[in-house]
Motif scaffolding. Structure first.
Motif, PDB file in Angstrom:
ATOM      1  N   GLN A  65       4.423   1.497   3.209  1.00 14.20           N
ATOM      2  CA  GLN A  65       4.229   0.180   3.822  1.00 14.20           C
ATOM      3  C   GLN A  65       5.380  -0.761   3.462  1.00 14.20           C
ATOM      4  N   ASN A 118      -0.134  -6.738   8.812  1.00 12.42           N
ATOM      5  CA  ASN A 118      -0.472  -5.322   8.875  1.00 12.42           C
ATOM      6  C   ASN A 118      -1.831  -5.023   8.254  1.00 12.42           C
ATOM      7  N   THR A 119      -2.078  -5.518   7.033  1.00 10.21           N
ATOM      8  CA  THR A 119      -3.321  -5.186   6.321  1.00 10.21           C
ATOM      9  C   THR A 119      -3.970  -6.382   5.620  1.00 10.21           C
ATOM     10  N   THR A 172       0.862  -1.183   0.000  1.00 12.70           N
ATOM     11  CA  THR A 172       0.000   0.000   0.000  1.00 12.70           C
ATOM     12  C   THR A 172       0.898   1.233   0.000  1.00 12.70           C
TER      13      THR A 172
END
Length: 454
Positions: A169, A311-312, A165
């Motif tokens: 990131q 993280n995502t 991202t």
């Protein structure tokens, strides 16, 4: 009097009263709406006025990233038009590198980059479970490889592609992947000053036990493992960079966000262990929030993927598909040079010409004012375009000469918002200025800078 006529007059009177009451209520409603709008507008103006007069301590805390007031100022092109019409009283925000100068090209492209996604597409988390980066869309990876080969700015053979991202990131993922988890102390992270102002913030934001920001690479002399960030062309000063520390226990991360032919001559393909790129500065689509890393070591790529997974849980497939379509259009526009198949100027030609024009305008304004100076760059041949030209960075590294000690405050007094040198690890006599705003904003900046005499 006839009874029917009396009733008729009563009906007319009642209808008249109803219409007048309705009109009164309508006017009251519109008036309240207008006052509410003016109240909101006044609040925004008041906040900006407060920001202008704020002490340096408060201002410096906001300058490294976009403040609330600045978001109001740069939210749309209509704000830029208001700046032009305001007679020099509105702030020109050149603090951050929002690449809105590319809008004109992409508007001209029309529907060539339009992406339609049905509700049944991209439901799964997974893209390819056999790939180390299991959320990487194949179409995006293929396009990245094609574009790098076409431009000649990076080696892709024998590399793993990790999508993120944005490169922010990916930067944090790289630090996580490169630091041993069982070290007795955090690994030092350094970069030669002037360094990218967000490096210290991004490095220490998570307060990780794996790594810590250790400042200017020129001043690092500890005999212990370290990570050195090599940004080339450099943000903020546009210089071509090589490693500085050069100790045996060092690990290098190359940030190549600006290694594209509109900014600098491409003289050879970059061939490093870990290289970071981003859509925001290659095509101008910062809002897509897509970046990619070219990683030679399989285990490092796996750990970077692990960080992004935690993280995502991956990276938006919608954004990857849109970014792939955009980068395909960039490559197509270059591949069609000389064929006459479409009336589309090659993207990198358009961007190069615009950057060349802006740098000529800026140098002329600086020469006229006699208060500022800019770095000079050597001329080199670009293997991609065949042009001989000087680096024309996405940011101008401006120095205030003479008795001006704080260039950021000085320019702010002329309603030009910049980012001061202290955020980049150097003197306050320097500021970084974005070269990437919309045309009307940049033209206003050049006009205002040319008029500054003292």
């Amino acid at each position: 009097m006839d009874k029917r006529k009396v009733l008729s007059l009563r009906h007319v009177l009642m209808l008249s009263v109803a219409l007048n009451v309705g009109l009164f209520l309508r006017l009251g409603y519109v008036g309240e709406g207008w006052r509410a709008e003016q109240s909101l507008h006044g609040f925004c103006l008041e906040e900006k006025q407060q920001n202008r007069g704020a002490p340096m301590e408060d201002f410096s805390q906001k300058v490294a990233h976009v403040s609330k007031g600045k978001l109001v100022e740069t939210a749309s092109s209509s704000v830029a038009r208001l700046d032009v019409e305001d007679g020099g009283q509105r702030d020109i925000n050149l603090d951050h590198g929002d690449p809105t100068m590319y809008e004109r090209f992409w508007k001209h492209m029309g529907d060539k980059t339009t992406v339609v996604i049905s509700g049944s597409q991209y439901i799964s988390y997974f893209s390819d479970i056999t790939n180390i980066c299991w959320f990487l869309e194949a179409e995006f990876a293929t396009t990245v490889i094609r574009l790098h080969k076409l431009v000649g700015n990076a080696i892709t053979e024998g590399r793993h592609i990790v999508v993120g991202t944005g490169s922010t990131q990916l930067y944090q993922a790289a630090l996580y992947a490169l630091c041993p988890p069982d070290a007795s102390e955090p690994m030092s992270v350094v970069s030669a000053a002037p360094f990218y102002s967000s490096y210290p913030l991004m490095t220490d934001f998570l307060k990780s036990g794996l790594f810590k920001w250790a400042g200017d690479a020129h001043k690092f002399s500890q005999d212990k493992p370290y990570i050195e960030l090599v940004t080339s062309p450099n943000n903020p000063d546009g210089s071509t960079r090589k490693p500085v520390v050069n100790q045996k226990d060092g690990i290098l991360v190359h940030d190549l966000a600006y290694y594209w032919p509109q900014y600098t001559p491409i003289n050879s393909p970059a061939d490093h262990e870990l290289m970071l790129f981003t859509v925001s500065k290659s095509s101008g689509h910062a809002g897509a929030r897509i970046g990619w890393a070219l990683v030679k070591d399989q285990e490092v790529a796996r750990k970077m993927t692990e960080f992004i997974e935690i993280n995502t849980i991956g990276v938006s497939k919608d954004s990857q598909l849109r970014a792939a379509k955009i980068l395909q259009a960039v490559a197509d526009s270059c591949d069609r040079v000389g064929t006459g198949s479409e009336d589309v100027q090659p993207f990198f030609d358009h961007s190069y010409i615009l950057m060349e024009k802006r740098w000529k305008q800026l140098r002329a304004a600086v020469e006229k004012s006699l208060l500022f100076s800019l770095p000079n760059f050597s001329t080199a041949r670009c293997n991609f375009s065949g042009r001989n030209f000087e680096t024309q960075p996405a940011f101008a590294w401006l120095k205030c000469e003479g008795e001006i000690e704080d260039c950021e405050i000085f320019l702010r007094s002329h309603h030009i918002l910049t980012r001061g040198g202290e955020h980049f690890g150097v003197s306050q006599k320097y500021v970084r200025i974005s070269m990437l705003p919309r045309d009307e904003m940049f033209d206003l900046f050049i006009e205002r800078l040319s008029e500054i005499q003292s």
